[in-house]
Design a protein around this motif. Structure first.
Motif, PDB file in Angstrom:
ATOM      1  N   ASN A  29      -5.156   2.386  -4.232  1.00 35.55           N
ATOM      2  CA  ASN A  29      -4.337   2.071  -3.046  1.00 35.55           C
ATOM      3  C   ASN A  29      -4.217   0.658  -2.815  1.00 35.55           C
ATOM      4  O   ASN A  29      -3.354   0.186  -1.953  1.00 35.55           O
ATOM      5  CB  ASN A  29      -4.848   2.825  -1.844  1.00 35.55           C
ATOM      6  N   SER A  30      -4.834  -0.282  -3.506  1.00 36.11           N
ATOM      7  CA  SER A  30      -4.640  -1.691  -3.140  1.00 36.11           C
ATOM      8  C   SER A  30      -5.269  -2.615  -4.490  1.00 36.11           C
ATOM      9  O   SER A  30      -5.505  -2.001  -5.395  1.00 36.11           O
ATOM     10  CB  SER A  30      -5.651  -2.102  -2.092  1.00 36.11           C
ATOM     11  N   LYS A  83       0.797  -1.040  -0.150  1.00 35.59           N
ATOM     12  CA  LYS A  83      -0.021  -0.135  -0.129  1.00 35.59           C
ATOM     13  C   LYS A  83       0.871   1.245  -0.054  1.00 35.59           C
ATOM     14  O   LYS A  83       0.570   2.282  -0.722  1.00 35.59           O
ATOM     15  CB  LYS A  83      -0.850  -0.093   1.020  1.00 35.59           C
ATOM     16  N   HIS A  98      -9.420  -8.590  -1.443  1.00 34.73           N
ATOM     17  CA  HIS A  98      -8.495  -7.735  -0.834  1.00 34.73           C
ATOM     18  C   HIS A  98      -9.107  -6.904  -0.038  1.00 34.73           C
ATOM     19  O   HIS A  98      -8.189  -6.078   0.885  1.00 34.73           O
ATOM     20  CB  HIS A  98      -7.740  -7.175  -2.052  1.00 34.73           C
ATOM     21  N   TYR A 104      -7.218  -4.179   3.069  1.00 33.14           N
ATOM     22  CA  TYR A 104      -6.747  -2.886   2.702  1.00 33.14           C
ATOM     23  C   TYR A 104      -7.695  -1.697   3.041  1.00 33.14           C
ATOM     24  O   TYR A 104      -7.356  -0.498   3.021  1.00 33.14           O
ATOM     25  CB  TYR A 104      -6.290  -2.652   1.259  1.00 33.14           C
TER      26      TYR A 104
END
Length: 134
Positions: free
Chosen positions: A61-62, A27, A68, A72
């Motif tokens: 950002n992920s 990240k 996921h 994140y």
């Protein structure tokens, strides 16, 4: 009897859309890359005019995918109707985007990020928007 109102006056603006390419599992690296691309877009590379608005892609950002999001997700801490300061947010992404909008003096649409509600830990897909003075 109806009252006619004038249509709002619209003015042209310059838009920069950012495509980040490969987003990895780190990240911090994703945020660093996004910030660098915001700064690059704001310096009007090859354009006649600096953009008025910069837009990041979704899930910048992920890695993309609902599997996921729990890993994140960030707590933004915004409560509707209450004052909000990006600097006091727990979200690394919100802090970076706020600082980038100030530094570049542009409006910024932060794509989207996975958000975790602090009250019930529900996950949301959230888009944040920043004005230059924040």
């Amino acid at each position: 009897m109806s009252t006619l109102t004038r249509a709002p006056v619209l003015k042209p603006f310059t838009l920069a859309l950012i495509q980040l390419g490969n987003i990895g599992a780190n990240k911090a690296e994703n945020l660093k890359h996004a910030r660098e691309m915001i700064q690059k877009a704001a310096t009007n590379h090859g354009l006649n005019k600096k953009p008025d608005l910069i837009v990041l892609p979704e899930c910048f950002n992920s890695p993309y995918g609902v599997t996921h999001f729990p890993t994140y997700a960030e707590r933004i801490g915004y409560t509707p109707g209450k004052p909000f300061s990006p600097e006091s947010s727990e979200s690394e992404s919100v802090k970076m985007l706020s600082a980038a909008a100030k530094e570049t003096k542009t409006w910024l649409i932060g794509g989207s990020i996975p958000e975790k509600d602090p009250e019930d830990d529900k996950l949301y897909y959230t888009c944040t928007v920043y004005n230059p003075p924040n």
